[in-house]
Scaffold this active site. Structure first.
Site, PDB file in Angstrom:
ATOM      1  N   GLU A 281      13.886  -3.316  -2.483  1.00 24.59           N
ATOM      2  CA  GLU A 281      13.090  -3.921  -3.554  1.00 24.59           C
ATOM      3  C   GLU A 281      14.002  -4.282  -4.724  1.00 24.59           C
ATOM      4  OE1 GLU A 281       9.888  -1.296  -4.577  1.00 24.59           O
ATOM      5  OE2 GLU A 281       9.104  -1.204  -2.548  1.00 24.59           O
TER       6      GLU A 281
ATOM      7  N   ARG B 273       5.905   4.755   0.802  1.00 22.10           N
ATOM      8  CA  ARG B 273       7.301   4.334   0.882  1.00 22.10           C
ATOM      9  C   ARG B 273       7.512   3.627   2.216  1.00 22.10           C
ATOM     10  NH1 ARG B 273       6.771   5.518  -3.610  1.00 22.10           N
ATOM     11  NH2 ARG B 273       8.107   6.719  -5.011  1.00 22.10           N
TER      12      ARG B 273
ATOM     13  N   HIS C  51       4.817  -3.806  -4.975  1.00 25.07           N
ATOM     14  CA  HIS C  51       4.938  -2.420  -5.451  1.00 25.07           C
ATOM     15  C   HIS C  51       4.281  -2.242  -6.825  1.00 25.07           C
ATOM     16  CE1 HIS C  51       7.524   1.460  -4.999  1.00 25.07           C
ATOM     17  NE2 HIS C  51       6.277   1.710  -5.397  1.00 25.07           N
TER      18      HIS C  51
END
Length: 325
Positions: free
Chosen positions: A265, A236, A285
Site C-alpha cells: 500500500e 490484513r 484501506h
C-alpha cells in the site's frame, strides 16, 4: 519537542480536537506518502518524536540509523512496519497503545458496508446505471445465510452481532483459546476448519497479522468455498496466501470478494489484479479512516508524547530501551 507526523493525506489531524495536546511543540505534518529512505532521512533529520498513522510508512533499520535525534515513535495498534530491535539499539522508544478493550467500530461498519455492497453488487449496479443500463443482475439476501467470522477478537465480535441483527447464522473459527471464549459467549463454533469454509455464505477475516497468521488462509481453504460465497477482508492482506485470492476468484470459489487491504500500500496501479475483476469490490484501506476514529487514535498517540515528555513513557513495546534512553 520537534514532532513530525507522516502520511496525513487529507491534512485532517490539525483539525481534530486532540491536536491541541501538541500545543507548545514544533510540529511538522507531511500530507504525501514517501518511502524513499533518502527523502525521509532528510525530512526527519531533526525530528525527536515521530507520529505514524498505522502502517502507512515502513520505519526500517536503514532509516533509523540516519535519525540521530529521534527519541520516540508514537502510534497506535500493531507495528510490523517498525524495526523495533533497531529502535532499541538506537535508543528510540516505541509507544503503541494496543487498544485491547476498544473495537474499531469504524472498521466494523466498513466491513458490514462491504458485506451489503458485495451481496447486492451495489458498486457494479451503480456503475452500470451511469452507463445507461438497468438492473445488471440479481443479488443475494443475508437473512438465513451463514456468516463465518475467522477470528474472535474485538472487531470479530461486533461483526457477529451485526450478522445476528440481520437474521444470519453466525459461525466462528479461530484459535483454540478463542474458540473456547466464543462458546462461552454463546456463539456457535464450526466443527472443523473445512466445514467453516464449506458452509460460510459470507466469510469475514478478523485476525491480527503475526508470523503465525501470515498466509493462514490457503488456496485449499478458498477452493472449499461456495461459488455464491463472498469473502471480506478488512484486516490484513497477508493473512491470505500470496496470489491465492486472485486465483480463487478466477476459478469461481469464492464467487465474490470485498477487500480494504493489500500486500503493498498504497495501491495506485489501476492494473492491480483485484481492480480488474468485476466480482471484486476494492476500497483504499479506509476501515479506520473516520474523523471519530481519528480522534480516538490520535488522543492516545498524543497522550503517549505527553507521557514521554513528562519522563514516564507509556505503552512502551520495547521496554529494554528505557535504561538506554
Amino acid at each position: 519537542m520537534k514532532i513530525s507526523i507522516l502520511d496525513d493525506y487529507h491534512d485532517t489531524i490539525r483539525t481534530l480536537p486532540c491536536y491541541s495536546m501538541l500545543d507548545g511543540h514544533e510540529v511538522t505534518i507531511w500530507n504525501d506518502h514517501v518511502q524513499d529512505v533518502d527523502v525521509l532521512a532528510e525530512r526527519l533529520q531533526d525530528t525527536e518524536a515521530l507520529v505514524l498513522i498505522r502502517e502507512r510508512t515502513k520505519i526500517r533499520t536503514p532509516l533509523l540509523e540516519r535519525l540521530p535525534n529521534l527519541r520516540l515513535i508514537s502510534q497506535r495498534s500493531v507495528y510490523p512496519h517498525i524495526d523495533v530491535d533497531t529502535c532499541t539499539t538506537c535508543g528510540v522508544i516505541v509507544s503503541s497503545n494496543a487498544h485491547a478493550g476498544t473495537p474499531s467500530f469504524a472498521t466494523a461498519e466498513l466491513t458490514w458496508g462491504l458485506v451489503l455492497a458485495g451481496m447486492r453488487s451495489i458498486p457494479q449496479q451503480t456503475a452500470a446505471m451511469k452507463r445507461g443500463e438497468w438492473q445488471i443482475g440479481v443479488g443475494g439476501s443475508l437473512r438465513g445465510k451463514t456468516l463465518g467470522v475467522y477470528g474472535y477478537g474485538r472487531i470479530g465480535k461486533v461483526i457477529l452481532e451485526y450478522g445476528k441483527l440481520f437474521g444470519m447464522n453466525p459461525l466462528v473459527w479461530a484459535s483454540e483459546g478463542s474458540q473456547e471464549r466464543a462458546r462461552g459467549d454463546g456463539w456457535e463454533v464450526a466443527s472443523s476448519r473445512e466445514g467453516f469454509f464449506d458452509s460460510s455464505d459470507v466469510l469475514s477475516l478478523h485476525l491480527r497479522l503475526y508470523d503465525s497468521t501470515r498466509g493462514i488462509v490457503t488456496a485449499a481453504d478458498l477452493a472449499r468455498m461456495k461459488p455464491t460465497a463472498l469473502l471480506v477482508n478488512t484486516s490484513r492482506a497477508p493473512l491470505i496466501e500470496t496470489g491465492a485470492l486472485e486465483a480463487a476468484l478466477r476459478a469461481g470459489r469464492p464467487g465474490m470478494a470485498a477487500v480494504d487491504v493489500y500486500e503493498e500500500e498504497p495501491v495506485r496501479d489501476p492494473n492491480h489484479p483485484l481492480l480488474k475483476m468485476d466480482n471484486v469490490i476494492c476500497t483504499p484501506h479506509i476501515g479506520y479512516v473516520t474523523r471519530e476514529d481519528y480522534q480516538t487514535q490520535f488522543h492516545d498517540i498524543f497522550e503517549q508524547i505527553q507521557a514521554y515528555q513528562a519522563g514516564a513513557p507509556i505503552h512502551v513495546v520495547n521496554p529494554n530501551v528505557l535504561a538506554r534512553a
